[in-house]
Design a protein around this motif. Structure first.
Motif, PDB file in Angstrom:
ATOM      1  N   THR A 164       0.750  -1.432   0.037  1.00 27.61           N
ATOM      2  CA  THR A 164      -0.097  -0.050   0.101  1.00 27.61           C
ATOM      3  C   THR A 164       0.780   1.328   0.094  1.00 27.61           C
ATOM      4  O   THR A 164       0.310   2.323  -0.156  1.00 27.61           O
ATOM      5  CB  THR A 164      -0.940   0.159   1.148  1.00 27.61           C
ATOM      6  OG1 THR A 164      -0.289   0.192   2.293  1.00 27.61           O
ATOM      7  CG2 THR A 164      -1.881  -1.385   1.203  1.00 27.61           C
ATOM      8  N   LEU A 165       2.106   1.165   0.259  1.00 21.69           N
ATOM      9  CA  LEU A 165       3.089   2.388   0.272  1.00 21.69           C
ATOM     10  C   LEU A 165       3.166   2.819  -0.924  1.00 21.69           C
ATOM     11  O   LEU A 165       3.554   1.973  -2.183  1.00 21.69           O
ATOM     12  CB  LEU A 165       4.698   2.066   0.961  1.00 21.69           C
ATOM     13  CG  LEU A 165       4.474   2.360   2.383  1.00 21.69           C
ATOM     14  CD1 LEU A 165       3.742   1.443   3.253  1.00 21.69           C
ATOM     15  CD2 LEU A 165       5.750   2.298   2.841  1.00 21.69           C
ATOM     16  N   LEU A 166       2.751   3.827  -1.557  1.00 20.97           N
ATOM     17  CA  LEU A 166       2.873   4.549  -2.690  1.00 20.97           C
ATOM     18  C   LEU A 166       4.496   4.608  -3.263  1.00 20.97           C
ATOM     19  O   LEU A 166       5.312   4.952  -2.258  1.00 20.97           O
ATOM     20  CB  LEU A 166       2.487   5.993  -2.799  1.00 20.97           C
ATOM     21  CG  LEU A 166       0.835   5.808  -2.432  1.00 20.97           C
ATOM     22  CD1 LEU A 166       0.505   7.620  -2.618  1.00 20.97           C
ATOM     23  CD2 LEU A 166       0.264   5.351  -3.479  1.00 20.97           C
ATOM     24  N   PRO A 167       4.792   4.245  -4.441  1.00 19.41           N
ATOM     25  CA  PRO A 167       6.141   4.260  -4.835  1.00 19.41           C
ATOM     26  C   PRO A 167       6.556   5.721  -4.851  1.00 19.41           C
ATOM     27  O   PRO A 167       5.698   6.896  -5.156  1.00 19.41           O
ATOM     28  CB  PRO A 167       6.109   3.813  -6.189  1.00 19.41           C
ATOM     29  CG  PRO A 167       4.776   3.109  -6.616  1.00 19.41           C
ATOM     30  CD  PRO A 167       3.625   3.668  -5.346  1.00 19.41           C
ATOM     31  N   SER A 168       7.636   6.046  -3.986  1.00 22.33           N
ATOM     32  CA  SER A 168       8.009   7.377  -4.003  1.00 22.33           C
ATOM     33  C   SER A 168       9.637   7.673  -4.397  1.00 22.33           C
ATOM     34  O   SER A 168      10.348   6.686  -3.728  1.00 22.33           O
ATOM     35  CB  SER A 168       7.714   7.926  -2.803  1.00 22.33           C
ATOM     36  OG  SER A 168       8.198   9.210  -2.559  1.00 22.33           O
ATOM     37  N   VAL A 206       5.315  12.362  10.249  1.00 22.37           N
ATOM     38  CA  VAL A 206       5.271  11.086   9.497  1.00 22.37           C
ATOM     39  C   VAL A 206       4.634  10.890   8.427  1.00 22.37           C
ATOM     40  O   VAL A 206       3.456  11.720   8.311  1.00 22.37           O
ATOM     41  CB  VAL A 206       4.556  10.022  10.769  1.00 22.37           C
ATOM     42  CG1 VAL A 206       4.274   8.795  10.010  1.00 22.37           C
ATOM     43  CG2 VAL A 206       5.516   9.947  12.039  1.00 22.37           C
ATOM     44  N   ASP A 207       4.836  10.616   7.296  1.00 23.65           N
ATOM     45  CA  ASP A 207       4.243  10.499   6.066  1.00 23.65           C
ATOM     46  C   ASP A 207       3.228   9.354   5.910  1.00 23.65           C
ATOM     47  O   ASP A 207       1.861   9.632   5.332  1.00 23.65           O
ATOM     48  CB  ASP A 207       5.274  10.155   4.966  1.00 23.65           C
ATOM     49  CG  ASP A 207       6.272  11.235   4.990  1.00 23.65           C
ATOM     50  OD1 ASP A 207       5.779  12.674   4.834  1.00 23.65           O
ATOM     51  OD2 ASP A 207       7.472  11.019   4.952  1.00 23.65           O
ATOM     52  N   VAL A 208       3.589   8.137   6.729  1.00 20.33           N
ATOM     53  CA  VAL A 208       2.696   6.956   6.258  1.00 20.33           C
ATOM     54  C   VAL A 208       2.572   6.102   7.735  1.00 20.33           C
ATOM     55  O   VAL A 208       3.484   6.110   8.389  1.00 20.33           O
ATOM     56  CB  VAL A 208       3.181   6.059   5.216  1.00 20.33           C
ATOM     57  CG1 VAL A 208       2.387   4.814   5.319  1.00 20.33           C
ATOM     58  CG2 VAL A 208       3.337   6.702   4.025  1.00 20.33           C
ATOM     59  N   VAL A 209       1.386   5.896   8.265  1.00 19.09           N
ATOM     60  CA  VAL A 209       0.998   5.172   9.349  1.00 19.09           C
ATOM     61  C   VAL A 209       0.645   3.727   8.775  1.00 19.09           C
ATOM     62  O   VAL A 209      -0.394   3.820   8.218  1.00 19.09           O
ATOM     63  CB  VAL A 209       0.226   5.948  10.589  1.00 19.09           C
ATOM     64  CG1 VAL A 209       0.134   4.883  11.635  1.00 19.09           C
ATOM     65  CG2 VAL A 209       1.039   6.974  10.763  1.00 19.09           C
ATOM     66  N   VAL A 210       1.169   2.683   9.387  1.00 16.61           N
ATOM     67  CA  VAL A 210       0.735   1.220   9.158  1.00 16.61           C
ATOM     68  C   VAL A 210       0.395   0.524  10.346  1.00 16.61           C
ATOM     69  O   VAL A 210       0.878   0.795  11.383  1.00 16.61           O
ATOM     70  CB  VAL A 210       1.590   0.396   8.151  1.00 16.61           C
ATOM     71  CG1 VAL A 210       1.638   0.989   6.797  1.00 16.61           C
ATOM     72  CG2 VAL A 210       2.953   0.616   8.909  1.00 16.61           C
TER      73      VAL A 210
END
Length: 133
Positions: A44-48, A116-120
């Protein structure tokens, strides 16, 4: 002063006696599209092309953090939070030193707002008390 709820005391005790139980139970379960529920979450993490800061709430023994580190080496700043010191000790033994591990509750993080950019979170939100917090 904070006092753990009965559910939190149960989970702390359980994970102290059985660290790594969650990843042992779920890491090998495949679906049609993914190797495991951990791999599905990692996907689910977008490619960056730019570095991202990723926070894993209830990181347990660090299984998802390790997978993320392997999938995008050097491009993620990883932070793991768990309330079990035993799980964090296991995580520390298998993760790179630059992965930040914190013994905290998700409801009371010391992490700076908007840092934080993303939380999982793998299978943990449904088990947390006071989820609105």
């Amino acid at each position: 002063m904070y006092s753990p709820s009965p559910a939190e005391r149960f989970f702390e005790d359980f994970h102290q006696r059985r660290p790594g139980t969650t990843s042992a139970a779920f890491a090998h379960l495949r679906s049609d599209r993914h190797e495991s529920s951990y791999a599905a979450l990692a996907a689910t993490l977008l490619p960056s092309s730019s570095p991202l800061t990723v926070l894993d709430l209830a990181c347990g023994n660090g299984y998802l953090l390790k997978l993320l580190d392997e999938l995008r080496p050097g491009r993620l700043h990883l932070i793991g939070v768990d309330m079990s010191q035993t799980e964090l000790d296991v995580a520390r033994s298998k993760l790179p030193n630059d992965v930040r591990l914190l013994k905290e509750r998700a409801q009371a993080l010391s992490i700076t707002t908007a840092s934080v950019d993303v939380v999982v979170s793998h299978l943990a939100l449904m088990l947390m008390d006071d989820i609105e917090r």
